[in-house]
Motif scaffolding. Structure first.
Motif, short mmCIF file in Angstrom:
data_model
loop_
_atom_site.label_atom_id
_atom_site.label_comp_id
_atom_site.label_asym_id
_atom_site.label_seq_id
_atom_site.Cartn_x
_atom_site.Cartn_y
_atom_site.Cartn_z
N ALA A 104 45.40 40.66 39.94
CA ALA A 104 45.18 39.78 39.02
C ALA A 104 46.08 39.43 38.07
O ALA A 104 46.86 40.44 37.29
N SER A 105 46.48 38.45 37.85
CA SER A 105 47.43 37.94 36.79
C SER A 105 46.95 36.40 36.27
O SER A 105 46.65 35.67 36.64
N PHE A 192 43.90 37.06 42.11
CA PHE A 192 42.87 36.28 40.95
C PHE A 192 43.93 35.80 40.01
O PHE A 192 44.65 36.61 39.47
N LEU A 194 44.46 33.42 37.07
CA LEU A 194 43.67 32.85 36.13
C LEU A 194 43.58 31.46 35.87
O LEU A 194 42.53 31.04 35.92
N LYS A 197 41.15 29.94 38.69
CA LYS A 197 39.79 30.33 38.63
C LYS A 197 39.07 29.86 37.36
O LYS A 197 37.64 29.87 37.44
N TYR A 213 38.01 37.11 31.16
CA TYR A 213 37.69 38.61 31.25
C TYR A 213 36.42 38.54 32.07
O TYR A 213 36.17 39.42 33.08
N LYS A 215 35.32 36.25 34.02
CA LYS A 215 35.50 35.65 35.38
C LYS A 215 36.04 36.94 36.32
O LYS A 215 35.78 37.04 37.50
N LEU A 216 37.19 37.51 35.77
CA LEU A 216 37.66 38.62 36.45
C LEU A 216 36.85 39.87 36.78
O LEU A 216 36.72 40.17 37.88
N PHE A 219 34.70 38.53 39.50
CA PHE A 219 35.38 39.04 40.72
C PHE A 219 35.83 40.25 41.22
O PHE A 219 35.37 40.34 42.56
N ILE A 220 35.88 41.24 40.40
CA ILE A 220 36.07 42.47 40.94
C ILE A 220 34.75 43.00 41.49
O ILE A 220 34.80 43.60 42.52
N ILE A 246 46.14 44.81 37.48
CA ILE A 246 46.06 43.46 36.55
C ILE A 246 47.12 43.56 35.62
O ILE A 246 47.72 44.65 35.05
N TRP A 254 45.45 35.37 28.79
CA TRP A 254 44.12 35.89 29.14
C TRP A 254 42.96 35.07 28.27
O TRP A 254 41.87 35.34 28.43
#
Lengths: 413, 274
Positions: A104-105, A192, A194, A197, A213, A215-216, A219-220, A246, A254
């Motif tokens: 994720a980035s 992921f 950002l 998404k 955050y 959304k992440l 996703f996770i 991450i 973010w």
């Protein structure tokens, strides 16, 4: 979670433990928990997950319940040069071991990150190359008994992290080459990014975190649930580990403002995110590495809270741009590593090692982590002022260094 | 439970003091071994324990508990232990809408709410059961740790209110019931952030220090890391009812944590040094 903090301008060392580097094997990556590979009754036990590849790697502790739910926070170095390297090593190890990756980035497309992973060194080649390196270092000191400076003999030899013989646990990587494309394509990974998404209309539960955050986290959680890392899919034949990486968490990219203002409106967003992530990791077979630019975070209390919520916290301090770059003490190294916290999981004790001063250097192919040792003071004509500089800097080092610093008073006879 | 710590505190599971609030505090080191001690202590004393575990999972406490001689799974099955696993519940609360109020409901709220649902949970857990016979000696509430509530968006005042309500219920109210003539105890852990300038945490810590009867403070050594001495424990008793001489007693010991126990010794008397 291990947090790697960058402490660009912080001079005082917090004296964190260098946990496992001295006893562990890896030259290219620092291993967490050296005893995790041995079924020791004092440390967390290694339980091989039925049917998976050798799964325990840097940052993962398979505890006796079989949950490698550990997360690492990597405090970035000031100019973010070395921390992505460690981040990539973590991911590369996942690919080599056949684990599933989740990257994720907010800054880089995960596909690009994966293209830049270092290539693994496979068995025969690596043996030869490392033998060379190790040989060069070892010969001068090998078995010559010291006659004059015999006290030095009692000190442990310069703690070079030697290559490990067992290939189950840890691999070596060549930092100058890229990972072969076939390996990347054969691996199972999820990305992921950002900006992509954030505009999608995933159904989001109302939560008080920043949207990025939330959304992440979703996703996770989806990946964990769908791929059965939390044991919810019993027909899965092979249990595997999910490695989550991450990047740059907490940065303004973010959507978080802790790096911009001291008491922003979202001051609890990051800590809540970390808490829920910790919950996710504890209930699934996964390990997570997070890099965080703590030198940008304005509110120190948040850093303390983040440290409490993480399992392992490692800080990288690079010498670039600081006064230490030209300091003769540090001329062999590129930076210091501070281990700020190691976990006590399933245990009263933890694997603290005695070596507290670690430094790293990035050679052409290798990223080495060594116990910090000072170069011998060989010159006869060292001027008084530089001797005093050495003494000042030596005072700031931890008690682990075995050098006698020249005092301020220079007695002339 | 650590026998040496029992000796230092002058208490055994059979004759522990009741109606007390014990504050565990750690600064620059990890004080969780004290939580394990009190958990096993009260389970051995046959108390009904409500454990709000916010920072680690059940299996962590269970495995350490086995080393200390208590089985948390069995205690939970026979109803002696009510365990709220914060991490697991947080995942449930955040990802699914809950029908009934959940103890960690505040995670879904944007601005600082209050800890009323958590208090209701505790109260429900420690309520005396009308079964006609008193199975457990007295109720105990254990919280590990309170500083996490600050990280999750609660204000220090909300947390202090929660502790106040719990204290009123656990330490006093339950005394009034006919079945339970004994008062309960509370043990909470708070981190001392030291120089991290965490104001909310300081407010919480100071507020609790004034309310507690016993404060156990685990500190790292001032001189840094040592392999044989892991830290220093300061024990402070606060007895407002005693005459001034005995009112606030304070002792300091150093400790070393081993695999199944913790050994305590006077300052400078570590076996490694002598």
């Amino acid at each position: 979670m291990a947090a790697v903090a960058t402490c660009g301008s912080v001079a005082a060392s917090t004296g964190s433990a260098v946990a496992t580097a001295s006893k562990s094997n890896v030259t290219s990556f620092q291993r967490r928990g050296p005893r995790a590979s041995v079924t020791n009754d004092s440390g967390p036990r290694l339980v091989s997950i039925a049917g998976t590849r050798p799964s325990v790697r840097n940052g993962q502790l398979l505890v006796s319940t079989g949950l490698p739910a550990l997360d690492q926070l990597l405090e970035e170095d000031k100019y973010n040069i070395y921390s992505p390297l460690l981040f990539k090593y973590f991911l590369a190890e996942g690919i080599v071991n056949g684990h599933t990756l989740l990257v994720a980035s907010a800054k880089e497309d995960p596909a690009n990150i994966l293209q830049e992973l270092p290539a693994p060194l496979l068995d025969d080649k690596c043996k030869k190359e490392f033998d060379e390196d190790v040989y060069n270092h070892k010969t001068p000191e090998s078995n010559i008994k010291m006659k004059i400076a015999w006290r030095y003999q009692l000190l442990p030899k310069m703690e070079q992290i030697g290559p490990v013989s067992s290939s189950r646990f840890g691999h070596y990587y060549d930092a100058s080459k890229r990972m072969p494309q076939e390996l990347i394509e054969a691996s199972n990974w999820h990305g992921f990014f950002l900006p992509e998404k954030i505009s999608s209309t995933l159904k989001v539960e109302p939560c008080s975190l920043t949207p990025g955050y939330t959304k992440l986290l979703q996703f996770i959680q989806n990946i964990i649930y769908e791929e059965g890392f939390d044991g919810s899919n019993p027909q899965k034949k092979q249990r595997n580990i999910l490695r989550i990486g991450i990047q740059n968490l907490g940065s303004p990219l973010w959507g978080d403002d802790i790096c911009c203002a001291e008491n922003g409106g979202n001051s609890h967003s990051l800590t809540k995110f970390l808490y829920v992530l910790r919950g996710l990791l504890r209930t699934s077979l996964s390990a997570c590495i997070i890099t965080m630019p703590t030198h940008l975070i304005q509110n120190k209390a948040i850093i303390a809270r983040v440290t409490t919520l993480s399992d392992v916290v490692v800080g990288l301090e690079s010498f670039i741009g600081s006064e230490r770059e030209t300091n003769p003490l540090y001329k062999d190294y590129h930076g210091l590593i501070h281990i700020r916290q190691i976990p006590r999981l399933n245990n009263l004790i933890c694997d603290e090692s005695d070596v507290k001063d670690l430094a790293f250097k990035l050679k052409r192919k290798l990223f080495t982590i060594e116990r910090l040792h000072l170069p011998p003071d060989l010159s006869d004509t060292v001027s008084r002022s530089s001797k005093m500089d050495l003494a000042e800097s030596a005072k700031r080092l931890g008690p682990g260094c075995g050098m006698m610093a020249g005092g301020k008073k220079h007695l002339d006879f | 439970m650590f026998v040496e710590l029992n000796n230092l505190l002058n208490t055994t599971p059979d004759r522990a003091e009741q109606g007390k609030l014990t504050l565990l505090c750690d600064a620059k080191t990890d004080g969780s071994f004290l939580v394990h001690h009190f958990l096993s202590f009260y389970l051995k004393a046959n108390c009904k324990v409500c454990f709000v575990a916010l920072i680690q999972s059940f299996s962590h406490y269970s495995i350490v508990g086995q080393k200390l001689g208590v089985s948390l799974t069995m205690a939970r099955e026979r109803g002696q232990l009510v365990f709220l696993e914060g991490l697991k519940s947080a995942v449930d609360v955040v990802f699914q809408a809950q029908k009934e109020p959940h103890p960690l409901q505040f995670l879904r709220e944007a601005n600082a709410g209050n800890l009323k649902p958590l208090f209701e949970f505790v109260r429900e857990a420690l309520k005396p059961v009308d079964s006609g016979e008193a199975r457990w000696t007295y109720p105990v509430l254990l919280v590990d740790d309170l500083s996490v509530l600050l990280s999750l968006g609660m204000g220090a005042v909300a947390v202090l209110d929660f502790i106040h309500y719990c204290r009123a219920t656990v330490c006093w109210e339950l005394k009034a019931s006919i079945l339970y003539l004994m008062q309960g105890n509370m043990v909470v852990l708070v981190h001392d952030s030291g120089d991290a300038e965490d104001e909310e945490n300081d407010i919480l810590l100071n507020g609790l220090s004034h309310q507690s009867h016993l404060i156990l403070r685990a500190e790292g050594l001032a001189t840094g890391f040592c392999r044989d001495v892991h830290g220093q424990l300061r024990i402070l008793w606060r007895r407002p009812s005693q005459p001034a001489v005995h009112r606030d007693q304070s002792f300091t010991y150093q400790y070393k944590i081993q695999d199944k126990s913790v050994s305590f010794f006077a300052k400078g008397m570590s076996p490694a040094v002598l």
